[in-house]
Write a protein that holds these residues in place. Sequence first.
Motif, PDB file in Angstrom:
ATOM      1  N   ALA A 123       0.833  -1.208   0.000  1.00 52.41           N
ATOM      2  CA  ALA A 123       0.000   0.000   0.000  1.00 52.41           C
ATOM      3  C   ALA A 123       0.867   1.257   0.000  1.00 52.41           C
ATOM      4  CB  ALA A 123      -0.932  -0.002   1.208  1.00 52.41           C
ATOM      5  N   LYS A 124       1.973   1.223   0.752  1.00 56.38           N
ATOM      6  CA  LYS A 124       2.881   2.377   0.768  1.00 56.38           C
ATOM      7  C   LYS A 124       3.501   2.591  -0.608  1.00 56.38           C
ATOM      8  CE  LYS A 124       4.381   2.572   5.567  1.00 56.38           C
ATOM      9  NZ  LYS A 124       5.546   2.480   6.459  1.00 56.38           N
ATOM     10  N   GLN A 125       3.917   1.499  -1.236  1.00 56.73           N
ATOM     11  CA  GLN A 125       4.525   1.615  -2.560  1.00 56.73           C
ATOM     12  C   GLN A 125       3.516   2.131  -3.580  1.00 56.73           C
ATOM     13  OE1 GLN A 125       6.367  -1.955  -3.958  1.00 56.73           O
ATOM     14  NE2 GLN A 125       7.439  -0.898  -5.607  1.00 56.73           N
ATOM     15  N   GLN A 126       2.291   1.616  -3.528  1.00 55.15           N
ATOM     16  CA  GLN A 126       1.251   2.066  -4.455  1.00 55.15           C
ATOM     17  C   GLN A 126       0.949   3.548  -4.235  1.00 55.15           C
ATOM     18  OE1 GLN A 126      -2.417  -0.077  -4.092  1.00 55.15           O
ATOM     19  NE2 GLN A 126      -3.314   0.863  -5.916  1.00 55.15           N
ATOM     20  N   GLN A 127       0.895   3.956  -2.966  1.00 51.03           N
ATOM     21  CA  GLN A 127       0.618   5.359  -2.664  1.00 51.03           C
ATOM     22  C   GLN A 127       1.755   6.256  -3.153  1.00 51.03           C
ATOM     23  OE1 GLN A 127      -0.803   5.997   1.263  1.00 51.03           O
ATOM     24  NE2 GLN A 127      -0.354   8.166   1.231  1.00 51.03           N
ATOM     25  N   MET A 128       2.994   5.781  -3.001  1.00 54.81           N
ATOM     26  CA  MET A 128       4.134   6.567  -3.462  1.00 54.81           C
ATOM     27  C   MET A 128       4.094   6.727  -4.978  1.00 54.81           C
ATOM     28  SD  MET A 128       8.200   6.047  -2.701  1.00 54.81           S
ATOM     29  CE  MET A 128       8.219   4.396  -3.346  1.00 54.81           C
ATOM     30  N   MET A 129       3.743   5.653  -5.690  1.00 54.65           N
ATOM     31  CA  MET A 129       3.661   5.735  -7.147  1.00 54.65           C
ATOM     32  C   MET A 129       2.537   6.681  -7.574  1.00 54.65           C
ATOM     33  SD  MET A 129       6.180   4.072  -8.214  1.00 54.65           S
ATOM     34  CE  MET A 129       5.810   4.166  -9.943  1.00 54.65           C
ATOM     35  N   SER A 130       1.422   6.665  -6.865  1.00 54.31           N
ATOM     36  CA  SER A 130       0.315   7.578  -7.187  1.00 54.31           C
ATOM     37  C   SER A 130       0.733   9.024  -6.970  1.00 54.31           C
ATOM     38  CB  SER A 130      -0.904   7.257  -6.323  1.00 54.31           C
ATOM     39  OG  SER A 130      -1.389   5.982  -6.615  1.00 54.31           O
ATOM     40  N   THR A 131       1.492   9.261  -5.912  1.00 51.22           N
ATOM     41  CA  THR A 131       1.955  10.618  -5.625  1.00 51.22           C
ATOM     42  C   THR A 131       2.924  11.088  -6.694  1.00 51.22           C
ATOM     43  OG1 THR A 131       1.718  10.198  -3.263  1.00 51.22           O
ATOM     44  CG2 THR A 131       3.064  12.072  -3.884  1.00 51.22           C
ATOM     45  N   ILE A 132       3.811  10.196  -7.124  1.00 54.45           N
ATOM     46  CA  ILE A 132       4.772  10.546  -8.176  1.00 54.45           C
ATOM     47  C   ILE A 132       4.037  10.887  -9.464  1.00 54.45           C
ATOM     48  CG2 ILE A 132       6.567   9.584  -9.683  1.00 54.45           C
ATOM     49  CD1 ILE A 132       7.592   8.068  -7.203  1.00 54.45           C
ATOM     50  N   GLN A 133       2.947  10.187  -9.742  1.00 49.83           N
ATOM     51  CA  GLN A 133       2.170  10.427 -10.958  1.00 49.83           C
ATOM     52  C   GLN A 133       1.250  11.633 -10.824  1.00 49.83           C
ATOM     53  OE1 GLN A 133       0.217   6.700 -11.585  1.00 49.83           O
ATOM     54  NE2 GLN A 133       2.100   5.643 -12.182  1.00 49.83           N
ATOM     55  N   GLY A 134       1.258  12.272  -9.682  1.00 52.30           N
ATOM     56  CA  GLY A 134       0.474  13.482  -9.491  1.00 52.30           C
ATOM     57  C   GLY A 134      -0.932  13.249  -8.989  1.00 52.30           C
ATOM     58  N   GLN A 135      -1.251  12.038  -8.641  1.00 55.79           N
ATOM     59  CA  GLN A 135      -2.587  11.740  -8.130  1.00 55.79           C
ATOM     60  C   GLN A 135      -2.586  11.930  -6.618  1.00 55.79           C
ATOM     61  OE1 GLN A 135      -3.189   7.713  -9.334  1.00 55.79           O
ATOM     62  NE2 GLN A 135      -3.320   8.199 -11.505  1.00 55.79           N
ATOM     63  N   VAL A 136      -3.558  12.669  -6.148  1.00 57.47           N
ATOM     64  CA  VAL A 136      -3.670  12.891  -4.715  1.00 57.47           C
ATOM     65  C   VAL A 136      -4.961  12.237  -4.251  1.00 57.47           C
ATOM     66  CG1 VAL A 136      -3.829  14.619  -2.895  1.00 57.47           C
ATOM     67  CG2 VAL A 136      -2.451  15.073  -4.923  1.00 57.47           C
ATOM     68  N   GLY A 137      -4.857  11.441  -3.208  1.00 54.31           N
ATOM     69  CA  GLY A 137      -6.040  10.748  -2.715  1.00 54.31           C
ATOM     70  C   GLY A 137      -5.956  10.540  -1.221  1.00 54.31           C
ATOM     71  N   THR A 138      -6.718   9.597  -0.764  1.00 55.24           N
ATOM     72  CA  THR A 138      -6.713   9.307   0.663  1.00 55.24           C
ATOM     73  C   THR A 138      -5.451   8.536   1.032  1.00 55.24           C
ATOM     74  OG1 THR A 138      -7.907   7.250   0.311  1.00 55.24           O
ATOM     75  CG2 THR A 138      -9.227   9.212   0.776  1.00 55.24           C
ATOM     76  N   ASP A 139      -5.134   8.544   2.292  1.00 52.48           N
ATOM     77  CA  ASP A 139      -3.951   7.857   2.785  1.00 52.48           C
ATOM     78  C   ASP A 139      -4.294   6.388   3.016  1.00 52.48           C
ATOM     79  OD1 ASP A 139      -1.518   7.203   3.765  1.00 52.48           O
ATOM     80  OD2 ASP A 139      -1.537   8.621   5.432  1.00 52.48           O
ATOM     81  N   VAL A 140      -4.280   5.631   1.939  1.00 56.27           N
ATOM     82  CA  VAL A 140      -4.654   4.219   1.994  1.00 56.27           C
ATOM     83  C   VAL A 140      -3.648   3.441   2.825  1.00 56.27           C
ATOM     84  CG1 VAL A 140      -5.021   2.140   0.596  1.00 56.27           C
ATOM     85  CG2 VAL A 140      -5.819   4.353  -0.223  1.00 56.27           C
ATOM     86  N   ALA A 141      -2.371   3.769   2.693  1.00 57.59           N
ATOM     87  CA  ALA A 141      -1.334   3.046   3.433  1.00 57.59           C
ATOM     88  C   ALA A 141      -1.544   3.180   4.939  1.00 57.59           C
ATOM     89  CB  ALA A 141       0.045   3.559   3.039  1.00 57.59           C
ATOM     90  N   ALA A 142      -1.907   4.361   5.406  1.00 60.84           N
ATOM     91  CA  ALA A 142      -2.144   4.567   6.838  1.00 60.84           C
ATOM     92  C   ALA A 142      -3.354   3.766   7.305  1.00 60.84           C
ATOM     93  CB  ALA A 142      -2.339   6.047   7.142  1.00 60.84           C
TER      94      ALA A 142
END
Length: 95
Positions: free
Chosen positions: A49-68
């Motif tokens: 989940a952390k890795q997926q969230q990091m990739m989404s952030t790099i791609q400019g997508q902002v969303g909920t903190d799924v990893a947390a």
Amino acid sequence: MINPSKLALMTGVLLSLGLSACAKSDPDPATPDAQCQRAAELDPEVKAAKQQQMMSTIQGQVGTDVAAAVRKQKVLACLRARGLTPPGGVQKLQP
């Protein structure tokens, strides 16, 4: 008589020492809560989940903190498995 600048310096030092004494220390690593926190950090689902969230952030997508959210679920599951109740009172509603 004390110089006003020295008085201000001494007051600042004493205030910072006083506030640092009140600061929350790290929890005891032997407590079940700390052990569950560490276990959650090592959980493959949390890492993914952390890795997926990091990739989404790099791609400019902002969303909920799924990893947390995934990490919190793992910590609570660990505490429940040990027969402990989660800290706090009323739990937040899950989206």
